[in-house]
Design a protein around this motif. Structure first.
Motif, PDB file in Angstrom:
ATOM      1  N   UNK A 151       0.869  -1.192   0.264  1.00  0.00           N
ATOM      2  CA  UNK A 151      -0.116  -0.138   0.080  1.00  0.00           C
ATOM      3  C   UNK A 151       0.978   1.270  -0.063  1.00  0.00           C
ATOM      4  N   UNK A 152       1.969   1.128   0.653  1.00  0.00           N
ATOM      5  CA  UNK A 152       2.836   2.393   0.584  1.00  0.00           C
ATOM      6  C   UNK A 152       3.764   2.231  -0.195  1.00  0.00           C
ATOM      7  N   UNK A 153       3.798   1.313  -1.243  1.00  0.00           N
ATOM      8  CA  UNK A 153       4.585   1.595  -2.484  1.00  0.00           C
ATOM      9  C   UNK A 153       6.173   0.956  -2.443  1.00  0.00           C
ATOM     10  N   UNK A 154       6.345   0.111  -1.309  1.00  0.00           N
ATOM     11  CA  UNK A 154       7.563  -0.583  -1.132  1.00  0.00           C
ATOM     12  C   UNK A 154       7.730  -1.828  -1.893  1.00  0.00           C
ATOM     13  N   UNK A 155       6.500  -2.560  -1.903  1.00  0.00           N
ATOM     14  CA  UNK A 155       6.620  -3.740  -2.805  1.00  0.00           C
ATOM     15  C   UNK A 155       5.533  -3.614  -4.085  1.00  0.00           C
ATOM     16  N   UNK A 156       5.479  -4.485  -4.698  1.00  0.00           N
ATOM     17  CA  UNK A 156       4.687  -4.695  -5.982  1.00  0.00           C
ATOM     18  C   UNK A 156       4.237  -6.234  -5.913  1.00  0.00           C
ATOM     19  N   UNK A 157       3.116  -6.341  -6.229  1.00  0.00           N
ATOM     20  CA  UNK A 157       2.530  -7.760  -6.035  1.00  0.00           C
ATOM     21  C   UNK A 157       2.248  -8.466  -7.536  1.00  0.00           C
ATOM     22  N   UNK A 158       2.843  -9.300  -7.981  1.00  0.00           N
ATOM     23  CA  UNK A 158       2.633  -9.998  -9.270  1.00  0.00           C
ATOM     24  C   UNK A 158       2.014 -11.183  -9.394  1.00  0.00           C
ATOM     25  N   UNK A 159       0.916 -11.194  -9.888  1.00  0.00           N
ATOM     26  CA  UNK A 159      -0.051 -12.249  -9.738  1.00  0.00           C
ATOM     27  C   UNK A 159       0.468 -13.628 -10.296  1.00  0.00           C
ATOM     28  N   UNK A 160       0.576 -14.798  -9.318  1.00  0.00           N
ATOM     29  CA  UNK A 160       1.205 -15.743  -9.669  1.00  0.00           C
ATOM     30  C   UNK A 160       2.745 -15.880  -9.322  1.00  0.00           C
ATOM     31  N   UNK A 161       3.170 -14.835  -9.195  1.00  0.00           N
ATOM     32  CA  UNK A 161       4.857 -14.700  -9.137  1.00  0.00           C
ATOM     33  C   UNK A 161       5.276 -14.057  -7.706  1.00  0.00           C
ATOM     34  N   UNK A 162       4.616 -13.716  -6.821  1.00  0.00           N
ATOM     35  CA  UNK A 162       4.893 -13.234  -5.467  1.00  0.00           C
ATOM     36  C   UNK A 162       4.871 -11.771  -5.269  1.00  0.00           C
ATOM     37  N   UNK A 163       5.706 -11.319  -4.307  1.00  0.00           N
ATOM     38  CA  UNK A 163       6.071  -9.931  -3.977  1.00  0.00           C
ATOM     39  C   UNK A 163       7.294  -9.575  -4.130  1.00  0.00           C
ATOM     40  N   UNK A 164       7.565  -8.297  -4.840  1.00  0.00           N
ATOM     41  CA  UNK A 164       8.889  -7.911  -5.262  1.00  0.00           C
ATOM     42  C   UNK A 164       9.144  -6.627  -4.535  1.00  0.00           C
ATOM     43  N   UNK A 165      10.486  -6.335  -4.313  1.00  0.00           N
ATOM     44  CA  UNK A 165      10.782  -5.088  -3.886  1.00  0.00           C
ATOM     45  C   UNK A 165      10.503  -4.082  -5.251  1.00  0.00           C
ATOM     46  N   UNK A 166       9.723  -2.883  -5.182  1.00  0.00           N
ATOM     47  CA  UNK A 166       9.502  -2.072  -6.367  1.00  0.00           C
ATOM     48  C   UNK A 166      10.677  -1.486  -6.723  1.00  0.00           C
TER      49      UNK A 166
END
Length: 494
Positions: free
Chosen positions: A72-87
């Protein structure tokens, strides 16, 4: 016991289940700091919520909550089926905040401050650890009747009156204003009606209000030299100019003050017990000052901070009690006779200025806490305060004598110290060449709060001394403490 992440390819996390901070918030803060420090670089894939929860031995919801907040604060991005990544969209300057585990602090920069605020840049005057041995103004907390005080508080909290729950009057609870008017009349010869009493969060707030009421920016305001730094700070914060008037054995001198700054708008003094030196302003000088205020249309702030504690004769009458032209604003506090955590001070203002000061007070914080004020009114009216002052007066007299004896025994050859007729501290004059600020610094390192006398002077001075509070330091602890003080002082004399 801390829970540590086992996946060393990512980083070592430490969560404390005993902390008051929720686990998901601890995890969020730790991951965010790792991103800001560069330990987690843009594009880095974080472990799945299930995997990280297992490694940390926490619920999956804890990890999901932390990930959701980071996203929500923009530090991570979520990719469907691939997990969470540092933005990889974080600004470079944000990612360069390397802290090596510590807060980075603010780099040197130019800041425009108002004339009222500029004098305080980088000058925090007082330590927050005011409960240390020898702290001036610290009362004997161990003998305060807390059971009686708790019972009075419970009395009002159990069935609080509606008037204590909604919109306490700006001037304070009526019952406390009435109680203080009576108490001050009996003990300090203050002449006032309850409506003239205004309850505040402390004497410092009262001092600020008085200075702001009478001094325009650039106006001269008299104060004692040496004097209480809180008065000087209040003058500076109002944009006025503090005029230091040296005191002598009779206290504040009107003649000297007029020679230095004849157009002063206000005089700020402690006539009954000068702070910090301790002398009492002579009657002739009191009358002269009152006459000046009457003839010039000026006002006097009377800081009566600890006059309940007089050990030779009866407590002196207040300057306000001698005033026949309503020129004195009387300021007092409950911090010395009870405890500073109560946060109750008060001022007595002339009848024709009550509305002015109520309006000034309303602009600051509207009103004070009503239920403790009601309990304090009972504490005064039912005799608990008077009894406590009597007990502590005897105790403080004994503590002063003990401290004097120890000082003479350990340091009599290189100091000058004399008993005080009133108050809660002694002034110890050091031999020339001993730097009192160095003694203050080393004493603080040894767990004691002694004040360097030179720090209370605004004008250049060669005076070197220490202010040692005795009221809040038990006699049984004094020998060991004075041994430490003596070692520090003698190390500066060689």
């Amino acid at each position: 016991m801390h829970r540590r992440l086992k996946n060393a390819q990512l980083l070592t996390l430490s969560l404390d289940p005993a902390s008051v901070i929720a686990l998901h918030q601890q995890l969020f803060l730790a991951l965010r700091q790792a991103i800001l420090d560069g330990r987690l670089t843009p594009g880095t894939r974080l472990p799945s919520s299930r995997s990280l929860a297992s490694d940390l031995n926490v619920s999956r919801n804890t990890v999901l909550s932390a990930y959701d907040q980071l996203t929500a604060e923009g530090y991570l991005v979520s990719r469907i089926g691939a997990g969470s990544y540092v933005s990889d969209q974080l600004p470079d300057d944000l990612l360069q905040r390397k802290t090596e585990g510590r807060a980075s602090g603010v780099q040197a920069r130019e800041i425009y401050l108002s004339k009222m605020a500029a004098p305080f840049m980088g000058k925090m005057r007082f330590s927050e650890k005011r409960s240390l041995p020898f702290s001036p103004g610290l009362p004997a907390l161990e003998i305060f009747p807390f059971e009686d005080w708790a019972r009075l508080l419970a009395r009002h909290w159990r069935r609080p009156g509606r008037e204590y729950l909604v919109d306490n009057p700006v001037g304070g609870a009526k019952v406390l204003r009435e109680a203080l008017a009576s108490y001050l009349g009996q003990t300090r010869a203050v002449r006032c009606h309850p409506e003239q009493v205004i309850i505040l969060s402390g004497s410092q707030q009262a001092i600020h209000l008085v200075v702001r009421a009478f001094a325009e920016p650039g106006d001269a305001v008299w104060m004692e030299e040496p004097g209480y730094p809180g008065i000087r700070d209040a003058i500076l914060s109002a944009g006025a100019v503090p005029i230091s008037v040296p005191v002598d054995e009779e206290g504040f001198s009107l003649a000297d003050a007029r020679n230095i700054a004849p157009a002063a708008r206000l005089a700020c003094i402690s006539p009954s017990h000068q702070y910090p030196l301790g002398q009492t302003m002579s009657l002739s000088r009191r009358l002269d000052l009152l006459n000046w205020a009457k003839e010039e249309g000026r006002f006097i702030l009377e800081d009566d901070y600890d006059s309940e504690y007089r050990y030779a004769g009866r407590p002196l009458s207040s300057l306000q009690g001698l005033d026949d032209d309503s020129r004195v604003l009387y300021v007092g506090t409950m911090s010395k006779v009870m405890f500073s955590g109560l946060r109750v001070g008060y001022m007595v203002v002339p009848e024709d200025l009550v509305d002015v000061f109520l309006a000034l007070r309303r602009n600051i914080d509207s009103h004070s806490s009503s239920v403790p004020e009601a309990a304090l009114a009972d504490f005064i009216n039912e005799g608990y305060l008077a009894a406590h002052v009597r007990r502590t007066r005897l105790l403080y007299e004994a503590r002063q004598k003990r401290l004097l004896t120890l000082l003479q025994e350990k340091l009599g050859d290189i100091i000058m110290v004399a008993p005080q007729e009133s108050g809660m501290h002694l002034v110890v004059y050091l031999s020339p060449g001993i730097n009192d600020k160095e003694v203050e610094r080393d004493a603080a390192k040894a767990g004691m709060l002694v004040r360097a006398l030179s720090g209370f002077y605004s004008l250049p001075t060669d005076q070197s001394g220490l202010i040692l509070g005795f009221a809040g330091t038990p006699e049984k602890e004094m020998p060991q403490l004075i041994d430490k003080v003596a070692d520090i002082i003698r190390s500066k004399a060689t």
